[in-house]
Every structure is written in structure tokens, then in C-alpha cells.
Design a protein around this motif. Structure first.
Motif, PDB file in Angstrom:
ATOM      1  N   ARG A   1     -23.966  -2.400 -12.424  1.00 50.38           N
ATOM      2  CA  ARG A   1     -23.490  -3.747 -12.138  1.00 50.38           C
ATOM      3  C   ARG A   1     -22.874  -3.741 -10.744  1.00 50.38           C
ATOM      4  O   ARG A   1     -22.190  -2.789 -10.353  1.00 50.38           O
ATOM      5  CB  ARG A   1     -22.445  -4.210 -13.157  1.00 50.38           C
ATOM      6  CG  ARG A   1     -22.899  -4.161 -14.603  1.00 50.38           C
ATOM      7  CD  ARG A   1     -22.057  -5.069 -15.506  1.00 50.38           C
ATOM      8  NE  ARG A   1     -20.625  -4.971 -15.256  1.00 50.38           N
ATOM      9  CZ  ARG A   1     -19.796  -4.173 -15.933  1.00 50.38           C
ATOM     10  NH1 ARG A   1     -20.283  -3.385 -16.886  1.00 50.38           N
ATOM     11  NH2 ARG A   1     -18.513  -4.165 -15.669  1.00 50.38           N
ATOM     12  N   SER A   2     -23.089  -4.803 -10.001  1.00 48.96           N
ATOM     13  CA  SER A   2     -22.647  -4.850  -8.608  1.00 48.96           C
ATOM     14  C   SER A   2     -21.140  -4.881  -8.466  1.00 48.96           C
ATOM     15  O   SER A   2     -20.607  -4.567  -7.397  1.00 48.96           O
ATOM     16  CB  SER A   2     -23.255  -6.073  -7.902  1.00 48.96           C
ATOM     17  OG  SER A   2     -22.833  -7.270  -8.538  1.00 48.96           O
ATOM     18  N   ASP A   3     -20.420  -5.264  -9.521  1.00 50.13           N
ATOM     19  CA  ASP A   3     -18.960  -5.359  -9.441  1.00 50.13           C
ATOM     20  C   ASP A   3     -18.277  -4.134 -10.045  1.00 50.13           C
ATOM     21  O   ASP A   3     -17.113  -4.176 -10.437  1.00 50.13           O
ATOM     22  CB  ASP A   3     -18.464  -6.619 -10.152  1.00 50.13           C
ATOM     23  CG  ASP A   3     -18.840  -6.648 -11.640  1.00 50.13           C
ATOM     24  OD1 ASP A   3     -19.722  -5.855 -12.055  1.00 50.13           O
ATOM     25  OD2 ASP A   3     -18.250  -7.450 -12.375  1.00 50.13           O
ATOM     26  N   THR A   4     -18.989  -3.005 -10.123  1.00 52.38           N
ATOM     27  CA  THR A   4     -18.430  -1.757 -10.639  1.00 52.38           C
ATOM     28  C   THR A   4     -18.885  -0.603  -9.760  1.00 52.38           C
ATOM     29  O   THR A   4     -19.842  -0.728  -8.990  1.00 52.38           O
ATOM     30  CB  THR A   4     -18.871  -1.473 -12.085  1.00 52.38           C
ATOM     31  OG1 THR A   4     -20.300  -1.260 -12.113  1.00 52.38           O
ATOM     32  CG2 THR A   4     -18.512  -2.620 -13.016  1.00 52.38           C
ATOM     33  N   ARG A   5     -18.202   0.533  -9.898  1.00 50.58           N
ATOM     34  CA  ARG A   5     -18.672   1.760  -9.248  1.00 50.58           C
ATOM     35  C   ARG A   5     -18.108   2.962  -9.987  1.00 50.58           C
ATOM     36  O   ARG A   5     -17.096   2.863 -10.707  1.00 50.58           O
ATOM     37  CB  ARG A   5     -18.289   1.805  -7.773  1.00 50.58           C
ATOM     38  CG  ARG A   5     -16.812   1.979  -7.469  1.00 50.58           C
ATOM     39  CD  ARG A   5     -16.593   2.092  -5.962  1.00 50.58           C
ATOM     40  NE  ARG A   5     -15.181   2.233  -5.591  1.00 50.58           N
ATOM     41  CZ  ARG A   5     -14.556   3.391  -5.472  1.00 50.58           C
ATOM     42  NH1 ARG A   5     -15.203   4.534  -5.702  1.00 50.58           N
ATOM     43  NH2 ARG A   5     -13.277   3.450  -5.123  1.00 50.58           N
TER      44      ARG A   5
ATOM     45  N   GLN B   1     -12.437  -5.059  -7.443  1.00 49.19           N
ATOM     46  CA  GLN B   1     -11.968  -6.346  -6.969  1.00 49.19           C
ATOM     47  C   GLN B   1     -11.355  -6.150  -5.589  1.00 49.19           C
ATOM     48  O   GLN B   1     -10.990  -5.025  -5.220  1.00 49.19           O
ATOM     49  CB  GLN B   1     -10.938  -6.948  -7.923  1.00 49.19           C
ATOM     50  CG  GLN B   1      -9.701  -6.093  -8.128  1.00 49.19           C
ATOM     51  CD  GLN B   1      -8.720  -6.754  -9.067  1.00 49.19           C
ATOM     52  OE1 GLN B   1      -8.135  -7.780  -8.745  1.00 49.19           O
ATOM     53  NE2 GLN B   1      -8.568  -6.163 -10.247  1.00 49.19           N
ATOM     54  N   PRO B   2     -11.213  -7.197  -4.786  1.00 52.18           N
ATOM     55  CA  PRO B   2     -10.678  -7.041  -3.430  1.00 52.18           C
ATOM     56  C   PRO B   2      -9.200  -6.629  -3.452  1.00 52.18           C
ATOM     57  O   PRO B   2      -8.369  -7.314  -4.039  1.00 52.18           O
ATOM     58  CB  PRO B   2     -10.847  -8.432  -2.816  1.00 52.18           C
ATOM     59  CG  PRO B   2     -11.881  -9.117  -3.648  1.00 52.18           C
ATOM     60  CD  PRO B   2     -11.705  -8.576  -5.029  1.00 52.18           C
TER      61      PRO B   2
ATOM     62  N   VAL C   1      -3.643  -4.557   0.181  1.00 54.39           N
ATOM     63  CA  VAL C   1      -2.619  -3.605  -0.266  1.00 54.39           C
ATOM     64  C   VAL C   1      -3.139  -2.175  -0.191  1.00 54.39           C
ATOM     65  O   VAL C   1      -2.537  -1.261  -0.769  1.00 54.39           O
ATOM     66  CB  VAL C   1      -2.153  -3.925  -1.710  1.00 54.39           C
ATOM     67  CG1 VAL C   1      -1.420  -5.249  -1.744  1.00 54.39           C
ATOM     68  CG2 VAL C   1      -3.341  -3.925  -2.687  1.00 54.39           C
ATOM     69  N   ALA C   2      -4.252  -1.955   0.504  1.00 58.90           N
ATOM     70  CA  ALA C   2      -4.852  -0.616   0.569  1.00 58.90           C
ATOM     71  C   ALA C   2      -3.881   0.377   1.201  1.00 58.90           C
ATOM     72  O   ALA C   2      -3.182   0.070   2.171  1.00 58.90           O
ATOM     73  CB  ALA C   2      -6.148  -0.660   1.360  1.00 58.90           C
TER      74      ALA C   2
END
Length: 282
Positions: free
Chosen positions: A60-64, A124-125, A129-130
Motif C-alpha cells: 500500500r502506498s501509505d505504508t512502508r 503520515q507527514p 517535527v522530524a
């Protein structure tokens, strides 16, 4: 160091279907060889196959994949292999995946030689806060060729998987006379599977397995220090093609050791690696 022709580490032969799992069947090439002995695969290419199988399982594009753990069940022979993956714990935000690598026996049957598990997490973006924990020592930039003045150790067997990688050694293996971590920028020069584009995830997992070599503290002529497993945590997205490996080895008093490294992109660290080592006198 580069190899001229992109032959690939494996050639895809086809697929086999077992209940609940589809396996890719592959034949290894000369680029999987290990310095630990003839007829044995380096741990990097099998780890790459396991990561490939899990990453391609219902993506899925929203996972890694954020954590990949590989357990080597023994020496992986330079025979045909097959690899398949499955979902062990499904979930919308967190999934646990598993994969098995098997080697073909003389009688045609398959024997498990490595297993892996991986956590796949929703993304998620969070750029606002990175925060990256800074390494204890500055890592030279990959474009700073003047700092890459150290050669690979002469005792290394510069064949097989080692020769499938380009190396820019910025701090000599063993840390040099001043001690400290060993450092190298590395780039995979052979695709994992011939005719395929090797994803950055597959690349970085393959490269992560050089940790115990880059961080070696023992003379490989007098000692072997094979890793029995490989654990990779990726807190940021790998992009490649160059990855920095800042590595060190800890050797215990009873033949057990640990290799560890920080994985880098040119703009900073992206993950960490740990390996359990079996230390033996030759």
C-alpha cells in the motif's frame, strides 16, 4: 570497485504455488559468493530476496517496512532458491509480515535456509517535527572523494558479493590506528534480480549485511565472525544509490560478538543495524 556488466545476483526462473503462498524460484549467479567459503552465499543477497518478497506482498502506498529481521538457519548454498512471503498479523496501521527462503536439495526437495519478519507501518507527514539523532562522529560526504583514500583490506576475498559493490572507504576497517568506527560509502552495482530495478529498500537491506565486515576488529585470517542474523531498523525512507555504513564490532569473552552500524544517506542517518556474531578461531 565496480563490476562492468549488470548480470544480477539472481535470475528469476519462475514461480511455484503452495497453499497460501506463491514462491519465486531463482538461480544465483557469481555475484552472491561469500568470503567465508566456497559454495556459500553471502548474507546480503538472501536478505535482499526476503525483503523483496515482503515488500511486494499486498503493498500500500501509505505504508512502508520499518524493521526487517533476518535469521539465517545455516549456510545458504549456491543452489537454486525459492522465496515466499505471507501476512502473519494483518492490520490497517501495523502489519507483521513473514518470509521464508528455501534452497533446492539434490533430490529436488526444498530446505528452509533463512527466515524473516518485518513490521509494515502506516505513514503520515511528520516533517515539521522530524529529528535525527546525530552520530557520535561526523560522516564524510559521499562526494568528498579526497576522504575516500583507504582501500579494502588485502586479506578480503574481493569476489562474489563484495565485488558487486562500489566502495569508498573513508575510515579504514577496524577504525585505523586511532580507533573509532569504520566508515564506508557503498553502492550496489548489480541488480538483486536480473532485469529488475532493485528498490532502495532491497538495496539498503543487502548493504546492511556488510556491517560485520566493515566493522571488523579481528583478523579474518585467524578468526571467522559470521553473523547468524541481521536486524535493520529504518527510521527514514532509503533513497540511495549510495549508502553510508558507520560500523563497529563488539567481541565478548566467550566467542559471541555483535556487529552494529548506523546507515546514512548523504543528508543524514536513516537507520541502524545489529548482527549477532559467531566468533571462532580458524
Amino acid at each position: 570497485m565496480t563490476t562492468a556488466t549488470p548480470e544480477g545476483c539472481y535470475v528469476l526462473l519462475g514461480t511455484e504455488q503452495e497453499p497460501g503462498t506463491t514462491y519465486d524460484v531463482l538461480s544465483p549467479t557469481r555475484h552472491v559468493g561469500s568470503p567465508w567459503g566456497p559454495g556459500v552465499q553471502h548474507g546480503g543477497p538472501p536478505a535482499g530476496l526476503l525483503a523483496r518478497a515482503m515488500d511486494r506482498l499486498a503493498p500500500r502506498s501509505d505504508t512502508r517496512l520499518t524493521k526487517i529481521g533476518v535469521d539465517l538457519l545455516g549456510a545458504v548454498p549456491t543452489a537454486d532458491v525459492r522465496v515466499g512471503a505471507r501476512v502473519l498479523r494483518p492490520g490497517r496501521r501495523i502489519e507483521l509480515l513473514g518470509a521464508t527462503l528455501e534452497a533446492r536439495q539434490d533430490d529436488g526437495s526444498w530446505r528452509p535456509v533463512a527466515e524473516a519478519r518485518a513490521w509494515r507501518q502506516a505513514t503520515q507527514p511528520t516533517a515539521d517535527v522530524a529529528h535525527r539523532v546525530a552520530p557520535t562522529e561526523a560522516f564524510p560526504d559521499v562526494t568528498d572523494t579526497a576522504s575516500a583514500e583507504h582501500a579494502l583490506p588485502e586479506v578480503w576475498d574481493i569476489t562474489g558479493f563484495v565485488s558487486a559493490i562500489s566502495w569508498r572507504v573513508t575510515r579504514p576497517f577496524g577504525g585505523g590506528p586511532e580507533g573509532g568506527t569504520s566508515m564506508a560509502w557503498v553502492r550496489l552495482e548489480q541488480p538483486l534480480v536480473a532485469g529488475e530495478e532493485t528498490s532502495p529498500l532491497e538495496q539498503v537491506v543487502m548493504i546492511a549485511d556488510v556491517t560485520n565486515g566493515v566493522g571488523a576488529r579481528l583478523d579474518p585470517v585467524r578468526f571467522s565472525f559470521l553473523n547468524t542474523e541481521l536486524t535493520v531498523h529504518l527510521h527514514d525512507v532509503p533513497r540511495g544509490p549510495w549508502f553510508g555504513v558507520s560500523a563497529e564490532s563488539t567481541i565478548g569473552a566467550d566467542g559471541v560478538g555483535m556487529g552494529s552500524s548506523v546507515l546514512h544517506e548523504p543528508d543524514g542517518p536513516i537507520g541502524q543495524v545489529a548482527q549477532s556474531l559467531l566468533v571462532e578461531r580458524r
